[in-house]
Design an enzyme around this catalytic site. Structure first.
Site, mmCIF file in Angstrom:
data_model
loop_
_atom_site.group_PDB
_atom_site.id
_atom_site.type_symbol
_atom_site.label_atom_id
_atom_site.label_comp_id
_atom_site.label_asym_id
_atom_site.label_seq_id
_atom_site.Cartn_x
_atom_site.Cartn_y
_atom_site.Cartn_z
ATOM 1 N N GLY A 140 5.108 3.720 10.785
ATOM 2 C CA GLY A 140 4.244 4.889 10.786
ATOM 3 C C GLY A 140 3.889 5.322 12.193
ATOM 4 O O GLY A 140 4.601 5.033 13.159
ATOM 5 N N SER A 141 2.750 5.978 12.305
ATOM 6 C CA SER A 141 2.352 6.582 13.576
ATOM 7 C C SER A 141 1.863 5.535 14.566
ATOM 8 O O SER A 141 1.406 4.453 14.197
ATOM 9 C CB SER A 141 1.241 7.603 13.338
ATOM 10 O OG SER A 141 0.033 6.956 12.967
ATOM 11 N N GLU A 190 6.575 11.052 21.488
ATOM 12 C CA GLU A 190 7.419 11.495 20.386
ATOM 13 C C GLU A 190 6.871 12.761 19.740
ATOM 14 O O GLU A 190 5.670 12.874 19.485
ATOM 15 C CB GLU A 190 7.508 10.389 19.332
ATOM 16 C CG GLU A 190 8.378 10.731 18.132
ATOM 17 C CD GLU A 190 8.361 9.639 17.079
ATOM 18 O OE1 GLU A 190 9.315 9.569 16.291
ATOM 19 O OE2 GLU A 190 7.383 8.850 17.041
ATOM 20 N N CYS A 214 12.974 7.924 12.684
ATOM 21 C CA CYS A 214 12.413 7.193 13.819
ATOM 22 C C CYS A 214 13.429 7.022 14.933
ATOM 23 O O CYS A 214 13.054 6.759 16.074
ATOM 24 C CB CYS A 214 11.887 5.835 13.365
ATOM 25 S SG CYS A 214 12.995 4.970 12.247
ATOM 26 N N GLY A 227 -2.094 5.109 14.044
ATOM 27 C CA GLY A 227 -2.438 4.332 12.860
ATOM 28 C C GLY A 227 -1.979 2.898 12.960
ATOM 29 O O GLY A 227 -2.706 1.962 12.603
ATOM 30 N N GLY A 228 -0.766 2.705 13.456
ATOM 31 C CA GLY A 228 -0.240 1.358 13.580
ATOM 32 C C GLY A 228 -1.000 0.530 14.598
ATOM 33 O O GLY A 228 -1.264 -0.653 14.373
ATOM 34 N N LYS A 280 0.871 -1.165 0.000
ATOM 35 C CA LYS A 280 0.000 0.000 0.000
ATOM 36 C C LYS A 280 0.911 1.219 0.000
ATOM 37 O O LYS A 280 1.598 1.500 0.977
ATOM 38 C CB LYS A 280 -0.914 0.035 1.217
ATOM 39 C CG LYS A 280 -1.855 1.245 1.203
ATOM 40 C CD LYS A 280 -2.697 1.315 2.470
ATOM 41 C CE LYS A 280 -3.631 2.534 2.420
ATOM 42 N NZ LYS A 280 -2.877 3.816 2.426
ATOM 43 N N GLU A 333 6.518 -0.644 13.347
ATOM 44 C CA GLU A 333 7.416 0.268 14.047
ATOM 45 C C GLU A 333 6.657 1.569 14.238
ATOM 46 O O GLU A 333 6.262 2.208 13.264
ATOM 47 C CB GLU A 333 8.687 0.508 13.229
ATOM 48 C CG GLU A 333 9.694 1.371 13.953
ATOM 49 C CD GLU A 333 10.514 2.194 12.984
ATOM 50 O OE1 GLU A 333 10.360 3.439 13.013
ATOM 51 O OE2 GLU A 333 11.271 1.617 12.197
#
Length: 503
Positions: A239-240, A389, A300, A243-244, A182, A263
């Protein structure tokens, strides 16, 4: 020659358009229209990936290695065009894109060599003991086997190394797993041209068409459909946290739960021990500022928190960091949304109690300037939000009274990708006390360095306890990342003619 995107999806070897489109939002240069992903396209791609697995999953290591090397060749052949559109879409400088392209092709070639050597298969054999008493032992052989189609979500901050043909895709293909990507809507043109490179390698190597598909950005239902599709057997995501975690929960709620290798976030704390602070605090502060602002802080592994002793030595470190940050130029961020999130994170610290601004700047539009704040260990441990973060060039100094308070703060940390110790020889005892805590909190512990460089190598671990990642036993960088997409199978008393070729 400039690359002009056609805006289509790559599904099972065919470039497919859809009537609904979105437009890219480049940092510079022209915007382009791209077909929007849909759950129907997910269905087509996953069915093709499952069909491809029955041949690709049983291909030889030599065939897969040749395929990985061919992808690297095709990416290199498009190098200038990839750099041009990558710079336009992301605002990253040319040198950064060229370096990331080298990292992308380098890890493809590294994985090719690694699977040829075969050690990753962890082959084991316990020979039959027919005369053993009181019971005989059967012949037992074990090898790692690919799990099936893998879904990969492209990352916003690494348009090459963590996206279309990045580490997750390379690891899955090396393992023998077809991939459905994606693409990230922040750099759809970059994703498209890299997908063209993979497509060319598929044809060159005679691989099944469904071994790789790219679905461009869509609404949330596209990602949901992908992780919930019954043919998908694992997910790679960078990603965030929000969302993750949402996708992770969907994977767990499936009728057949699958692993989600996500991650998600890390502040990568640095602990500056007293002797090091006294001997070279200003040097460490300047080095921290350089690491903090690298790539506009959009890594990251960005070291967002520095734990520093109270007193004059710590003051010198903070002053040196502030002076270096004040001279840092304004930088373009990857997307408007990331830039806004950076300003929101700064506003959160501006409003926080017991936080002192050291260097405060204003950022507007898609650009960011660095900021620096300071607080106490007590405040940091009481206010959970201070440990969240802030994606960008923002640093938080946490002042501690002594080694005991430093250990207490370390014990209160959430999971991290990295923990850094800055130490001199006189700090050895304090470092020895911190090390068991650090290794329990992070996937990588480093001394007298800065974590923003992640080497692609056999020994690298890029992962850590939650929320740094969703699977503390895995890494998304290095050859060990291939192991995520394999599972052990034991063969008992199989005749030679039926054993997998690897055995």
């Amino acid at each position: 020659m400039s690359f002009e995107p056609h805006g289509k999806h790559l599904i099972a070897g065919e470039w497919i358009a859809h009537s609904e489109t979105f437009r890219s939002e480049p940092a510079s240069g022209p915007a382009h229209a791209f077909s929007r992903g849909t759950p129907a396209l997910v269905e087509q791609a996953c069915e093709a990936a499952e069909a491809a697995f029955w041949s690709y999953g049983y291909s030889s290591r030599a065939e897969r290695a040749a395929f990985l090397n061919a992808i690297a060749d095709e990416i290199e052949a498009r190098g200038d065009a990839i750099t041009e559109i990558g710079c336009q879409e992301t605002g990253l400088p040319q040198a950064r894109l060229e370096g990331e392209r080298g990292r992308t092709t380098g890890q493809l070639r590294l994985f090719a060599q690694h699977i040829l050597e075969g050690a990753y298969l962890d082959r084991r054999h316990d020979a039959a003991l027919p005369d053993r008493a009181p019971l005989p032992r059967p012949d037992l052989r074990m090898v790692q086997r690919p799990i099936g189609p893998v879904a990969v979500f492209g990352a916003s901050n690494f348009p090459l190394a963590f996206s279309t043909a990045g580490g997750d895709t390379a690891a899955a293909l090396a393992a023998g797993c077809p991939v459905v990507v994606k693409g990230h809507s922040a750099h759809p043109g970059t994703g498209e041209i890299v997908a063209e490179a993979v497509h060319a390698a598929v044809r060159k190597c005679g691989m099944p068409a469904g071994v790789f598909s790219l679905i461009q950005g869509g609404k949330r239902d596209v990602g949901q459909a992908l992780v919930q599709h019954p043919f998908i057997k694992a997910v790679g995501f960078t990603g965030s946290l929000a969302g993750g975690r949402a996708l992770f929960d969907l994977c767990a709620q499936r009728p057949e739960p699958i692993p989600f290798f996500g991650e998600l976030g890390s502040v990568n704390p640095m602990f500056v021990l007293p002797e090091a602070a006294a001997a070279r605090g200003a040097e460490i502060g300047a080095g921290w500022a350089a690491s903090l602002t690298m790539g506009a802080g959009q890594f990251c592994t960005n070291p967002g928190v520095a734990v520093v002793p109270a007193g004059a030595a710590g003051d010198a470190l903070v002053q040196a960091a502030a002076a270096a940050l004040e001279q840092a130029p304004e930088q373009v961020m990857l997307t408007d949304g990331i830039a806004q999130a950076y300003r929101d994170g700064k506003a959160r610290l501006d409003a926080a109690e017991m936080v002192r601004p050291v260097l405060v700047t204003d950022s507007a539009g898609r650009c960011a300037r660095p900021n620096l704040y300071e607080t106490t260990a007590e405040a940091y441990l009481q206010d959970h939000s201070l440990g969240e973060e802030v994606f960008g060039p923002l640093g938080l100094v946490v002042r501690v009274a002594d080694a005991g308070q430093m250990e207490t703060l370390a014990r209160g940390l959430e999971g991290q990708l990295t923990v850094t110790l800055h130490m001199d020889e006189g700090d050895t005892d304090a470092a020895r006390a911190l090390l068991p805590i650090a290794e329990r909190k992070a996937g990588r512990v480093l001394v007298n360095g800065f974590p923003t460089g992640v080497e692609v190598a056999d020994s690298m671990v890029h992962g850590g306890p939650y929320p740094a990642s969703t699977n503390f036993g895995a890494t998304s960088v290095g050859t060990l990342s291939i192991r995520r997409f394999l599972r052990p199978v034991c063969y008992q008393n199989l005749p030679e003619a039926l054993l997998p070729a690897e055995l």
